[in-house]
Design a protein around this motif. Structure first.
Motif: not given
Length: 752
Positions: A203-224
């Motif tokens: 479970d990545p939720a407790g380790r990395w915030s980018v991977l903790s939710s689909s919205s966080n991952l989507e926002n990270f994708g927009l950034t890069i």
């Protein structure tokens, strides 16, 4: 040949006991020149510190780098690179695993292809959920929207003079950023189409915030994407392909066994075969290496053709040392991988079987590794291919082969018939395929189960056909024979097992002639299911036009079936009037009539059928047990090694002329096909001169058309021929075109 040093960097933060599994898999790699750097990224948990201390105590050769505080995975990997001594660097996290051949295959691929910056492989996910991942470098533009790689890869240490991991990214996604940055800097790689990396999921939720939710991952994708997309859209993703043939003299000096290399007691064998398919020849290979391993042989397998290799797991139960040459280089460089395998394993004997590439490699192997004996083993002749098939190829290279082993006396005689001078070549031994009679025997419980599942009565005769649905197996002769049997008796069912190009048309024929209730087409089944169907059967019917001794002949006799076929190949070495029937080869109509008469007799005369079946089993048990084959093959290989030539054998002029003739023949076929394609183009396009018969692409203005036709041809080619033998891939369909068996228009049927 000395292996280049590879540094394995393992970044850890509060590791668990899984770290020992990771280190164990590194220690067990077939590639041995490895240094391991463990980077402790400021671990704080007491249990994790105990794990690290235990690792240091158990693996004293490991170098440990420590961060005073946690800096993140990127910083830990960069630290590992700076501390590394190897020419190559590989990254793996402290809970993941690798196939035992992974690092070696990564290394071979980068050595064969200097333009590659990275190499990785397909992935098996395990842990919180299981899956197979086939993403990788081949998906290029898709990286803009999703990370298609893991962080386990091999690269040259010098790569990090151009790129490093972004240490500001500490909440996940740093690997995605790394790959887009690499593409931006024109650095790219290749994904080996093998499952060599095992990624432990948690479970990545407790380790990395980018991977903790689909919205966080989507926002990270927009950034890069903001960082890289415009440049990548403008310049395109890099596209790295296998090194192509450069029309230059190859450098061979690095692929040599030192003359003073120490010999040990281990029997080290390199086995060159086409693939790990499901078939009779492959079953023989599987049985063979199992027996040789039991007798102390260390076996490395090199496969020369593209395939899905459906029997890989079965072969891996016997040896993990399996390499697929098409996965690591273009075919021009296969010899490099073979040479590497020979030198890295101090190979003592080379065994080839049914590999066309293996034959063409023999002059090089005998010139460069003269101290290593070469044994060739094959199973049947083919008069319709290469003027004799593998038997012809064996004859061509006979004086460079130390020993030839064939599976029938018929094939031995055929070799002598091919060329009188063949008797001056390598000695020829006969070793029948044989079968494990303790495992292959009648199972009456399975018999009832299969019959019940098919709705077949106990007193009905079951006729079994099990083979690929191809012309040489003559499934339509079978259908015609069954149709004749129906006019005399109805108390039977015929079951057909196997897939192939004729299956669809055969089903249509059976339906049109109302035979589909009596002839049941079951398609492809596993080997285990195939044996179960034998339990349910009474007669094995194979109306083939060409055979050696198929493995199904041994299996059917061991399962107490009456075998019916044609008197071709070596089948008469097992079948006589006391245990089966072989009719003379003639024409399809006559054969169908003869087969029908035999089938009617066996269906209606049950005591006679049962007597023949028991005699078949008795003969197999007495003369053809698999242990006899193992003993014979082991003795033949030992004799070949003992009597090996100690001096370099000259490659004769005939071998060069033979290779030249093959090239000229293939070039002629290619030229003919090209001209036909051009003629078809001229006929379809009103913009070109209709009288023009020969042009080149440069002379055609409609480059879009050529691109389109190229992709149509490529897709058709991949679909139809990608898993067939190389000779068939390259020239089989060309020959069919020239002979009129295929329409050239079929290439262009999707054109617009």
């Amino acid at each position: 040949m000395s292996q280049k040093l590879i540094t394995v960097v393992i970044p850890v933060y509060n590791p668990t006991e899984f770290l020992f599994e990771t280190l164990s898999c590194i220690q067990n790699q077939t590639y041995k020149n490895i240094e391991v750097i463990l980077v402790d990224d400021g671990s704080t948990k007491e249990t994790s510190l105990e794990v690290i201390n235990a690792v240091i105590h158990k693996y004293s050769q490991i170098k440990v780098e420590r961060h005073d505080v946690n800096k993140g995975s990127s910083a830990a990997r960069n630290t590992g690179v700076r501390a590394s001594s190897g020419e190559y660097v590989l990254f793996i996290d402290g809970d993941d695993l690798l196939d035992v051949t992974a690092i070696e295959k990564y290394y071979i691929t980068l050595e064969n292809n200097p333009s590659f910056d990275f190499v990785n492989s397909y992935v098996i996910g395990f842990g919180s959920h299981d899956y197979e991942w086939r993403g990788g470098f081949h998906e290029r533009e898709l990286f803009l929207y999703e990370n298609r790689n893991t962080i386990c890869f091999l690269t040259k240490r010098s790569t990090f003079e151009k790129i490093t991991f972004d240490e500001s990214l500490r909440q996940g996604g740093e690997d995605w950023d790394f790959w887009l940055n690499a593409a931006y800097k024109k650095l790219w790689g290749y994904t080996i189409p093998e499952f060599l990396f095992f990624y432990r999921r948690s479970d990545p939720a407790g380790r990395w915030s980018v991977l903790s939710s689909s919205s966080n991952l989507e926002n990270f994708g927009l950034t890069i994407r903001k960082k890289y997309q415009s440049a990548l859209n403008a310049n395109g993703f890099p596209n790295k392909t296998f090194a192509s043939y450069q029309y230059q003299i190859p450098q061979l000096s690095q692929y040599q066994i030192a003359e003073n290399a120490q010999e040990d007691n281990a029997n080290r064998l390199l086995f060159i075969i086409p693939w790990l398919e499901i078939g009779g020849a492959d079953k023989f290979n599987l049985d063979l290496i199992k027996g040789l391993k039991e007798k102390g042989w260390n076996i490395t397998i090199a496969c020369s053709l593209k395939s899905s290799h459906p029997w890989l797991k079965e072969f891996q139960k016997i040896t993990q040392d399996i390499f697929f040459l098409p996965n690591y280089s273009d075919q021009y460089d296969y010899y490099k991988t073979v040479s590497y395998l020979i030198t890295s394993r101090n190979t003592q004997l080379i065994l080839t079987s049914n590999s066309l590439y293996g034959y063409h490699l023999i002059p090089y192997l005998k010139s460069h590794f003269s101290q290593i004996p070469i044994v060739d083993c094959f199973h049947c002749e083919d008069p319709n291919w290469l003027n004799g098939g593998y038997a012809r190829m064996n004859t061509v290279y006979a004086d460079l082969i130390d020993k030839t082993i064939v599976t029938t006396s018929h094939l031995k005689n055929y070799l002598f018939q091919l060329e009188e001078g063949r008797k001056k070549g390598s000695p020829i031994e006969v070793c029948h395929t044989n079968i494990d009679v303790s495992l292959v025997k009648k199972d009456h419980e399975k018999r009832s189960q299969i019959r019940n599942s098919l709705g077949i009565k106990d007193d009905a005769t079951v006729i079994l056909f099990s083979a690929r649905m191809v012309a040489p197996k003559q499934p339509f002769v079978l259908a015609e024979a069954i149709q004749k049997v129906l006019s005399k008796t109805q108390n039977f069912v015929c079951v057909l097992l196997g897939d192939g190009p004729l299956l669809s048309s055969l089903k249509t024929y059976l339906s049109a002639n109302k035979l589909d209730k009596k002839i049941l087409c079951k398609g492809y089944v596993s080997h285990k299911e195939h044996l179960n169907y034998m339990d349910a059967a009474d007669i094995f019917f194979l109306p083939t036009e060409n055979e050696g001794i198929p493995i199904t002949l041994y299996e059917s006799m061991a399962k107490e079936l009456v075998y019916i076929s044609a008197n071709v190949g070596g089948q008469k070495e097992l079948i006589d009037d006391n245990c089966g029937y072989l009719i003379p080869k003639s024409n399809p109509t006559t054969e169908a009539e003869q087969y029908a008469d035999i089938l009617i007799d066996l269906i209606t005369n049950v005591p006679k059928r049962e007597q023949l079946a028991k005699a078949a089993r008795k003969k197999i048990v007495a003369q053809y047990d698999i242990k006899q084959m193992h003993d014979q093959m082991h003795a033949h290989l030992q004799t070949a090694y003992k009597n090996r030539a100690k001096t370099r054998l000259p490659v004769k002029e005939e071998h060069y002329v033979f290779s030249l003739s093959l090239f000229l023949q293939q070039q002629s076929i290619t030229d003919s096909l090209w001209n036909e394609i051009v003629i078809s183009k001229n006929q379809k396009s009103s913009n070109l001169n209709p009288q023009m018969s020969i042009v080149s692409p440069d002379e055609v203005n409609e480059l879009g058309w050529w691109k389109q036709e190229y992709h149509v041809l490529k897709q058709w080619y991949a679909k139809e021929y990608d898993v067939l033998p190389l000779w068939y891939q390259r020239f089989g369909h060309l020959i069919k075109l020239l002979q009129g068996h295929r329409s050239l228009k079929s290439f262009f049927k999707n054109s617009k």
